[in-house]
Write a protein that holds these residues in place. Structure first.
Motif, PDB file in Angstrom:
ATOM      1  N   LYS A 106      29.497  21.579 -39.551  1.00  0.00           N
ATOM      2  CA  LYS A 106      30.154  21.444 -38.069  1.00  0.00           C
ATOM      3  C   LYS A 106      31.237  22.509 -37.929  1.00  0.00           C
ATOM      4  CE  LYS A 106      30.767  18.273 -34.476  1.00  0.00           C
ATOM      5  NZ  LYS A 106      32.038  18.032 -34.209  1.00  0.00           N
ATOM      6  N   GLN A 107      31.057  23.328 -38.394  1.00  0.00           N
ATOM      7  CA  GLN A 107      32.291  24.482 -38.092  1.00  0.00           C
ATOM      8  C   GLN A 107      31.524  25.686 -36.860  1.00  0.00           C
ATOM      9  OE1 GLN A 107      35.218  25.150 -38.787  1.00  0.00           O
ATOM     10  NE2 GLN A 107      35.515  23.451 -40.357  1.00  0.00           N
ATOM     11  N   HIS A 108      30.436  25.935 -37.376  1.00  0.00           N
ATOM     12  CA  HIS A 108      29.948  27.147 -36.368  1.00  0.00           C
ATOM     13  C   HIS A 108      28.405  27.089 -35.972  1.00  0.00           C
ATOM     14  CE1 HIS A 108      28.036  29.359 -39.595  1.00  0.00           C
ATOM     15  NE2 HIS A 108      29.178  28.933 -40.549  1.00  0.00           N
ATOM     16  N   ARG A 117      22.967  15.159 -33.853  1.00  0.00           N
ATOM     17  CA  ARG A 117      23.234  15.461 -35.542  1.00  0.00           C
ATOM     18  C   ARG A 117      24.743  16.029 -35.440  1.00  0.00           C
ATOM     19  NH1 ARG A 117      20.561  21.438 -37.338  1.00  0.00           N
ATOM     20  NH2 ARG A 117      21.542  21.502 -39.090  1.00  0.00           N
ATOM     21  N   LYS A 118      25.460  16.587 -34.221  1.00  0.00           N
ATOM     22  CA  LYS A 118      26.725  16.916 -34.368  1.00  0.00           C
ATOM     23  C   LYS A 118      27.605  15.622 -34.325  1.00  0.00           C
ATOM     24  CE  LYS A 118      26.369  19.375 -30.751  1.00  0.00           C
ATOM     25  NZ  LYS A 118      26.706  20.417 -29.467  1.00  0.00           N
ATOM     26  N   LEU A 119      27.143  14.638 -33.947  1.00  0.00           N
ATOM     27  CA  LEU A 119      27.999  13.337 -34.034  1.00  0.00           C
ATOM     28  C   LEU A 119      27.933  12.669 -35.347  1.00  0.00           C
ATOM     29  CD1 LEU A 119      27.211  11.377 -30.787  1.00  0.00           C
ATOM     30  CD2 LEU A 119      29.344  11.948 -31.676  1.00  0.00           C
ATOM     31  N   ARG A 120      26.889  13.095 -36.017  1.00  0.00           N
ATOM     32  CA  ARG A 120      26.602  12.303 -37.634  1.00  0.00           C
ATOM     33  C   ARG A 120      27.466  13.365 -38.253  1.00  0.00           C
ATOM     34  NH1 ARG A 120      23.351  14.615 -41.218  1.00  0.00           N
ATOM     35  NH2 ARG A 120      22.025  15.641 -39.625  1.00  0.00           N
TER      36      ARG A 120
END
Length: 149
Positions: A106-108, A117-120
């Motif tokens: 979740k860095q870039h 997916r980003k929430l997970r």
């Protein structure tokens, strides 16, 4: 005048030694014979340095029935173990004593990842039990419950 003060100080202090044969304290026999000598012979004599008997302490008795117990020492007394500061920023401990970390990814390059997916990836996850020894080695003062699952 200074020499007369020095000699008077030498004779005014009582010197005691421990003798292993008796339980009470008594001055050494060599000190009793010094009182009859003149102060000049006391200071000029080379024997005056070796008049005091060495202090003998009672020996501690160890019983042969006790075998030394095996234990591990993590740090010697007076030595502080250093915390690995990069690890301290990456790991936290929960209220129950579990070690948690952030998920990777979740860095870039977030534009191509969907919202679900980003929430997970935003949530914390517990560290695997096989990595506990590595984390605790890097963070020696971490309050960890090793029995927590």
């Amino acid at each position: 005048m200074a020499s007369s003060l020095l000699t008077s100080c030498c004779f005014s202090l009582p010197v005691l030694s421990f003798s292993s044969s008796s339980s009470r304290l008594s001055p050494p026999k060599s000190l009793l014979s010094l009182r009859t000598r003149s102060p000049n012979t006391l200071l000029s004599s080379s024997k005056s340095l070796s008049l005091l008997e060495p202090l003998t302490l009672p020996k501690t008795i160890t019983s042969p029935s006790h075998s030394p117990s095996r234990f591990s020492v993590f740090a010697a007394k007076g030595y502080k173990m250093k915390t690995h500061k990069a690890s301290a920023k990456r790991f936290r401990v929960t209220g129950k004593g579990k070690i948690v970390r952030r998920r990777a990814g979740k860095q870039h390059l977030l534009a191509k990842k969907n919202t679900k997916r980003k929430l997970r990836l935003s949530k914390m996850i517990g560290v695997d039990r096989s990595d506990y020894d590595n984390v605790i080695g890097a963070l020696p003062y971490l309050k960890v419950n090793r029995k927590a699952t």
